[in-house]
Design a protein around this motif. Sequence first.
Motif, PDB file in Angstrom:
ATOM      1  N   HIS A   1     -10.719 -22.058  -6.797  1.00  0.00           N
ATOM      2  CA  HIS A   1     -11.062 -22.417  -8.244  1.00  0.00           C
ATOM      3  C   HIS A   1     -11.220 -24.002  -8.234  1.00  0.00           C
ATOM      4  O   HIS A   1     -10.414 -24.720  -7.449  1.00  0.00           O
ATOM      5  N   VAL A   2     -12.133 -24.638  -8.859  1.00  0.00           N
ATOM      6  CA  VAL A   2     -12.490 -26.013  -8.907  1.00  0.00           C
ATOM      7  C   VAL A   2     -11.220 -26.453 -10.074  1.00  0.00           C
ATOM      8  O   VAL A   2     -11.228 -25.938 -11.365  1.00  0.00           O
ATOM      9  N   MET A   3     -10.542 -27.496  -9.604  1.00  0.00           N
ATOM     10  CA  MET A   3      -9.412 -28.163 -10.471  1.00  0.00           C
ATOM     11  C   MET A   3      -9.455 -29.513 -10.537  1.00  0.00           C
ATOM     12  O   MET A   3      -9.964 -30.135  -9.522  1.00  0.00           O
ATOM     13  N   TRP A   4      -8.731 -29.909 -11.635  1.00  0.00           N
ATOM     14  CA  TRP A   4      -8.141 -31.552 -11.529  1.00  0.00           C
ATOM     15  C   TRP A   4      -7.119 -31.494 -10.501  1.00  0.00           C
ATOM     16  O   TRP A   4      -6.465 -30.504 -10.357  1.00  0.00           O
ATOM     17  N   VAL A   5      -6.937 -32.836  -9.909  1.00  0.00           N
ATOM     18  CA  VAL A   5      -5.989 -32.887  -8.964  1.00  0.00           C
ATOM     19  C   VAL A   5      -5.031 -34.327  -8.906  1.00  0.00           C
ATOM     20  O   VAL A   5      -5.836 -35.061  -9.789  1.00  0.00           O
ATOM     21  N   ASP A   6      -3.935 -34.153  -8.630  1.00  0.00           N
ATOM     22  CA  ASP A   6      -2.982 -35.460  -8.578  1.00  0.00           C
ATOM     23  C   ASP A   6      -2.275 -35.293  -7.447  1.00  0.00           C
ATOM     24  O   ASP A   6      -2.237 -34.262  -6.660  1.00  0.00           O
ATOM     25  N   CYS A   7      -1.455 -36.355  -7.175  1.00  0.00           N
ATOM     26  CA  CYS A   7      -0.622 -36.132  -6.149  1.00  0.00           C
ATOM     27  C   CYS A   7       0.488 -37.404  -6.368  1.00  0.00           C
ATOM     28  O   CYS A   7       0.488 -38.211  -7.252  1.00  0.00           O
ATOM     29  N   ASP A   8       1.584 -37.173  -5.481  1.00  0.00           N
ATOM     30  CA  ASP A   8       2.545 -38.198  -5.304  1.00  0.00           C
ATOM     31  C   ASP A   8       2.432 -38.743  -4.012  1.00  0.00           C
ATOM     32  O   ASP A   8       1.586 -38.297  -3.333  1.00  0.00           O
TER      33      ASP A   8
END
Length: 140
Positions: free
Chosen positions: A41-48
């Motif tokens: 799935h193509v998705m929004w992404v974030d990280c710490d």
Amino acid sequence: MGWPSADGVSVTLNPDVRELCKAPNFAVITSILPSGRAQSHVMWVDCDEESILMNTEVHRRKFLNIEERPQVTVTVWDLDNPYKFGEVRGTVVKTIKGPEARAHIDFLAQKYTGQAYNDQSITSERVILVISPETQHFRG
């Protein structure tokens, strides 16, 4: 120090991958269906500093897949240069529900669209997937 991986080794997120995840670039998450086939799935992404963070809903097939088999692959690419990308193979080591997950989808909506998240598109509970890297590749 990162979350412990499946084999107990702690891995920190590659700084180049982190930079891609902090920008409004898209990512693909791949999980394994009950049949053993891959689903992406193509998705929004974030990280710490240590982990990739992705937000979904608890009724979605990808979340159900992850509950059964938490190993995933995430590929994130630079929108301006798709030949600049990072691939992270890892494990969903934690899920976060409730107000924190709801606030996170609002943060992502602002990051990607500049607008608030549409409450009417939520059909079940939001959940953050915390993905600990085990292997990482970066090109760019």
